[in-house]
Motif scaffolding. Sequence first.
Motif, PDB file in Angstrom:
ATOM      1  N   THR A 211       0.826  -1.207   0.000  1.00 41.28           N
ATOM      2  CA  THR A 211       0.000   0.000   0.000  1.00 41.28           C
ATOM      3  C   THR A 211       0.859   1.256   0.000  1.00 41.28           C
ATOM      4  OG1 THR A 211      -1.707  -1.203   1.226  1.00 41.28           O
ATOM      5  CG2 THR A 211      -1.871   1.193   1.191  1.00 41.28           C
ATOM      6  N   PHE A 212       1.930   1.263   0.822  1.00 40.14           N
ATOM      7  CA  PHE A 212       2.808   2.433   0.886  1.00 40.14           C
ATOM      8  C   PHE A 212       3.415   2.740  -0.484  1.00 40.14           C
ATOM      9  CE2 PHE A 212       3.840   1.523   5.621  1.00 40.14           C
ATOM     10  CZ  PHE A 212       2.601   2.012   5.972  1.00 40.14           C
ATOM     11  N   ILE A 213       3.963   1.720  -1.120  1.00 37.33           N
ATOM     12  CA  ILE A 213       4.692   1.937  -2.372  1.00 37.33           C
ATOM     13  C   ILE A 213       3.734   2.236  -3.510  1.00 37.33           C
ATOM     14  CG2 ILE A 213       6.372   0.957  -3.973  1.00 37.33           C
ATOM     15  CD1 ILE A 213       7.377   1.566  -1.122  1.00 37.33           C
ATOM     16  N   TRP A 214       2.627   1.527  -3.580  1.00 32.96           N
ATOM     17  CA  TRP A 214       1.670   1.749  -4.663  1.00 32.96           C
ATOM     18  C   TRP A 214       1.110   3.164  -4.607  1.00 32.96           C
ATOM     19  CZ3 TRP A 214       0.196  -1.555  -8.627  1.00 32.96           C
ATOM     20  CH2 TRP A 214      -0.895  -1.120  -9.404  1.00 32.96           C
ATOM     21  N   ASN A 215       0.847   3.674  -3.413  1.00 33.13           N
ATOM     22  CA  ASN A 215       0.243   4.993  -3.264  1.00 33.13           C
ATOM     23  C   ASN A 215       1.263   6.119  -3.202  1.00 33.13           C
ATOM     24  OD1 ASN A 215      -2.360   3.921  -3.212  1.00 33.13           O
ATOM     25  ND2 ASN A 215      -2.343   3.671  -0.995  1.00 33.13           N
ATOM     26  N   ASP A 216       2.540   5.819  -3.332  1.00 34.39           N
ATOM     27  CA  ASP A 216       3.550   6.868  -3.265  1.00 34.39           C
ATOM     28  C   ASP A 216       3.421   7.812  -4.459  1.00 34.39           C
ATOM     29  OD1 ASP A 216       6.227   8.068  -2.408  1.00 34.39           O
ATOM     30  OD2 ASP A 216       6.673   7.385  -4.435  1.00 34.39           O
ATOM     31  N   TYR A 217       3.411   9.089  -4.167  1.00 32.68           N
ATOM     32  CA  TYR A 217       3.335  10.103  -5.216  1.00 32.68           C
ATOM     33  C   TYR A 217       4.564  11.010  -5.215  1.00 32.68           C
ATOM     34  CZ  TYR A 217       1.730  14.229  -7.787  1.00 32.68           C
ATOM     35  OH  TYR A 217       1.627  15.275  -8.673  1.00 32.68           O
ATOM     36  N   PHE A 218       5.063  11.325  -4.017  1.00 29.93           N
ATOM     37  CA  PHE A 218       6.161  12.288  -3.903  1.00 29.93           C
ATOM     38  C   PHE A 218       7.403  11.811  -4.652  1.00 29.93           C
ATOM     39  CE2 PHE A 218       9.887  13.982  -1.699  1.00 29.93           C
ATOM     40  CZ  PHE A 218       9.622  15.341  -1.747  1.00 29.93           C
ATOM     41  N   TRP A 219       7.874  10.610  -4.319  1.00 34.61           N
ATOM     42  CA  TRP A 219       9.104  10.126  -4.959  1.00 34.61           C
ATOM     43  C   TRP A 219       8.868   9.737  -6.409  1.00 34.61           C
ATOM     44  CZ3 TRP A 219      13.212  11.611  -2.722  1.00 34.61           C
ATOM     45  CH2 TRP A 219      13.264  11.737  -1.332  1.00 34.61           C
ATOM     46  N   ALA A 220       7.627   9.429  -6.760  1.00 31.35           N
ATOM     47  CA  ALA A 220       7.329   9.091  -8.152  1.00 31.35           C
ATOM     48  C   ALA A 220       7.552  10.277  -9.073  1.00 31.35           C
ATOM     49  CB  ALA A 220       5.883   8.599  -8.265  1.00 31.35           C
ATOM     50  N   ILE A 221       7.241  11.492  -8.597  1.00 34.29           N
ATOM     51  CA  ILE A 221       7.441  12.671  -9.451  1.00 34.29           C
ATOM     52  C   ILE A 221       8.836  13.261  -9.280  1.00 34.29           C
ATOM     53  CG2 ILE A 221       4.993  13.209  -9.453  1.00 34.29           C
ATOM     54  CD1 ILE A 221       5.545  15.384  -7.401  1.00 34.29           C
ATOM     55  N   VAL A 222       9.535  12.896  -8.193  1.00 30.27           N
ATOM     56  CA  VAL A 222      10.892  13.405  -7.978  1.00 30.27           C
ATOM     57  C   VAL A 222      11.916  12.598  -8.773  1.00 30.27           C
ATOM     58  CG1 VAL A 222      12.736  13.691  -6.253  1.00 30.27           C
ATOM     59  CG2 VAL A 222      10.416  14.432  -5.732  1.00 30.27           C
ATOM     60  N   LEU A 223      11.737  11.281  -8.824  1.00 26.43           N
ATOM     61  CA  LEU A 223      12.755  10.398  -9.401  1.00 26.43           C
ATOM     62  C   LEU A 223      12.400   9.871 -10.785  1.00 26.43           C
ATOM     63  CD1 LEU A 223      13.717   8.281  -6.246  1.00 26.43           C
ATOM     64  CD2 LEU A 223      14.765  10.382  -7.100  1.00 26.43           C
ATOM     65  N   THR A 224      11.207  10.139 -11.274  1.00 25.75           N
ATOM     66  CA  THR A 224      10.827   9.642 -12.607  1.00 25.75           C
ATOM     67  C   THR A 224      10.085  10.726 -13.372  1.00 25.75           C
ATOM     68  OG1 THR A 224       8.731   8.749 -11.779  1.00 25.75           O
ATOM     69  CG2 THR A 224      10.625   7.250 -11.826  1.00 25.75           C
ATOM     70  N   GLN A 225      10.032  10.552 -14.671  1.00 25.11           N
ATOM     71  CA  GLN A 225       9.247  11.443 -15.520  1.00 25.11           C
ATOM     72  C   GLN A 225       8.918  10.709 -16.817  1.00 25.11           C
ATOM     73  OE1 GLN A 225      11.576  14.929 -16.374  1.00 25.11           O
ATOM     74  NE2 GLN A 225      13.288  13.771 -17.257  1.00 25.11           N
ATOM     75  N   GLY A 226       7.680  10.828 -17.236  1.00 19.44           N
ATOM     76  CA  GLY A 226       7.272  10.186 -18.484  1.00 19.44           C
ATOM     77  C   GLY A 226       6.685   8.811 -18.266  1.00 19.44           C
ATOM     78  N   ASP A 228       7.407   5.958 -19.481  1.00 19.57           N
ATOM     79  CA  ASP A 228       8.288   4.792 -19.530  1.00 19.57           C
ATOM     80  C   ASP A 228       8.639   4.267 -18.139  1.00 19.57           C
ATOM     81  OD1 ASP A 228       8.336   4.799 -22.276  1.00 19.57           O
ATOM     82  OD2 ASP A 228      10.091   6.113 -22.385  1.00 19.57           O
ATOM     83  N   SER A 229       8.609   5.110 -17.133  1.00 21.61           N
ATOM     84  CA  SER A 229       9.026   4.685 -15.800  1.00 21.61           C
ATOM     85  C   SER A 229       8.116   5.165 -14.682  1.00 21.61           C
ATOM     86  CB  SER A 229      10.453   5.175 -15.509  1.00 21.61           C
ATOM     87  OG  SER A 229      10.539   6.583 -15.667  1.00 21.61           O
ATOM     88  N   GLN A 230       7.214   6.098 -14.936  1.00 23.81           N
ATOM     89  CA  GLN A 230       6.377   6.626 -13.874  1.00 23.81           C
ATOM     90  C   GLN A 230       5.311   5.629 -13.452  1.00 23.81           C
ATOM     91  OE1 GLN A 230       4.771  10.463 -15.052  1.00 23.81           O
ATOM     92  NE2 GLN A 230       6.240  11.524 -13.752  1.00 23.81           N
ATOM     93  N   PRO A 231       5.025   5.524 -12.138  1.00 22.44           N
ATOM     94  CA  PRO A 231       3.916   4.684 -11.677  1.00 22.44           C
ATOM     95  C   PRO A 231       2.586   5.377 -11.891  1.00 22.44           C
ATOM     96  CG  PRO A 231       4.998   5.717  -9.812  1.00 22.44           C
ATOM     97  CD  PRO A 231       5.805   6.092 -11.020  1.00 22.44           C
ATOM     98  N   VAL A 232       1.516   4.688 -11.516  1.00 26.57           N
ATOM     99  CA  VAL A 232       0.181   5.177 -11.832  1.00 26.57           C
ATOM    100  C   VAL A 232      -0.171   6.433 -11.053  1.00 26.57           C
ATOM    101  CG1 VAL A 232      -0.954   3.715 -10.094  1.00 26.57           C
ATOM    102  CG2 VAL A 232      -2.210   4.429 -12.138  1.00 26.57           C
ATOM    103  N   THR A 233       0.355   6.595  -9.832  1.00 23.66           N
ATOM    104  CA  THR A 233       0.024   7.776  -9.039  1.00 23.66           C
ATOM    105  C   THR A 233       0.495   9.054  -9.718  1.00 23.66           C
ATOM    106  OG1 THR A 233       2.028   7.318  -7.771  1.00 23.66           O
ATOM    107  CG2 THR A 233      -0.066   6.625  -6.812  1.00 23.66           C
ATOM    108  N   ALA A 234       1.667   9.002 -10.341  1.00 24.86           N
ATOM    109  CA  ALA A 234       2.158  10.161 -11.070  1.00 24.86           C
ATOM    110  C   ALA A 234       1.531  10.252 -12.460  1.00 24.86           C
ATOM    111  CB  ALA A 234       3.683  10.103 -11.193  1.00 24.86           C
ATOM    112  N   GLY A 235       1.170   9.118 -13.028  1.00 20.70           N
ATOM    113  CA  GLY A 235       0.605   9.120 -14.374  1.00 20.70           C
ATOM    114  C   GLY A 235      -0.781   9.724 -14.450  1.00 20.70           C
TER     115      GLY A 235
END
Length: 282
Positions: A211-226, A228-235
């Motif tokens: 649950t923690f990792i799936w719902n993570d948004y902060f690090w998803a937008i800090v460490l990924t973009q686009g 090809d690598s972004q998870p669903v929370t950032a997408g």
Amino acid sequence: MFPTPIQKTSRSWQITYQALLPLALIMWLLPLIAVMLFSIKPDSDFTQGNYWGIPGDIRFLENYGRVFFESDMPRYLFNSLLITIPTVIGTIALSCMTGFALGIYRFNGNLLIFFMFIAGNFVPFQILMVPVRDLTIDMNLYDTKTGLVLFHIAFQTGFCTLFMRNFIRALPFPLIEAARVEGVAEWRIFWYVVLPLMKPAIAALAVLIFTFIWNDYFWAIVLTQGPDSQPVTAGITSFNAQYRAAYHLMSAGSIVAALPPVLMFFLMQRHFIAGLTLGAVK
């Protein structure tokens, strides 16, 4: 010292409790209800300012169809799986081994090492944003799923070690002593004696970390973009245009993104509750 059970209170208080409980539940679920309502509204409702009124038309199939077939949402969901599952496996594997070492063996510096594992949990993660981002760039891991997995494993291992170490210390130590008397190797004690007893804790921790990792948004937008690598929370933010936001599609995407952790919890509910309550009573 402890609150009185509701069954032992006066009849008037029981009626008041039963009347207020549904209202409190509705208030707690109101944001989710709003998102579900937004997800079936047409785009015209938002342009006309009909945010909270009755939908002008039900666009359930159209909105969710656009999310699945006219966007990168399937790719974002797949990225989340590729990030979350290895993180859960790696974190639990490391925490089981470190928890066993810190919970079973007595040596100088045991508490110091244990405190070093959990010290990271007391550091506000926002102040780590710049150094972690620079580190991933230096290691050529920026904007990669591998970099996000390694970071999550490193960051979550401290909490998981605390959880596993305390759980292992509550296990009956004579079992381990008996195995040692029989000449069983330490790694076999861990694998065949301790690990089977840790299944409830592993199940509970797997649900929490998933649950923690799936719902993570902060690090998803800090460490990924686009995509090809972004998870669903950032997408989900990809539904925002330059001058307007597609709230109906963002809401539908949010509902879709929330389904896997909810499904994970209900599938593991029995083991999750057993892992959290094991050892709570004697």
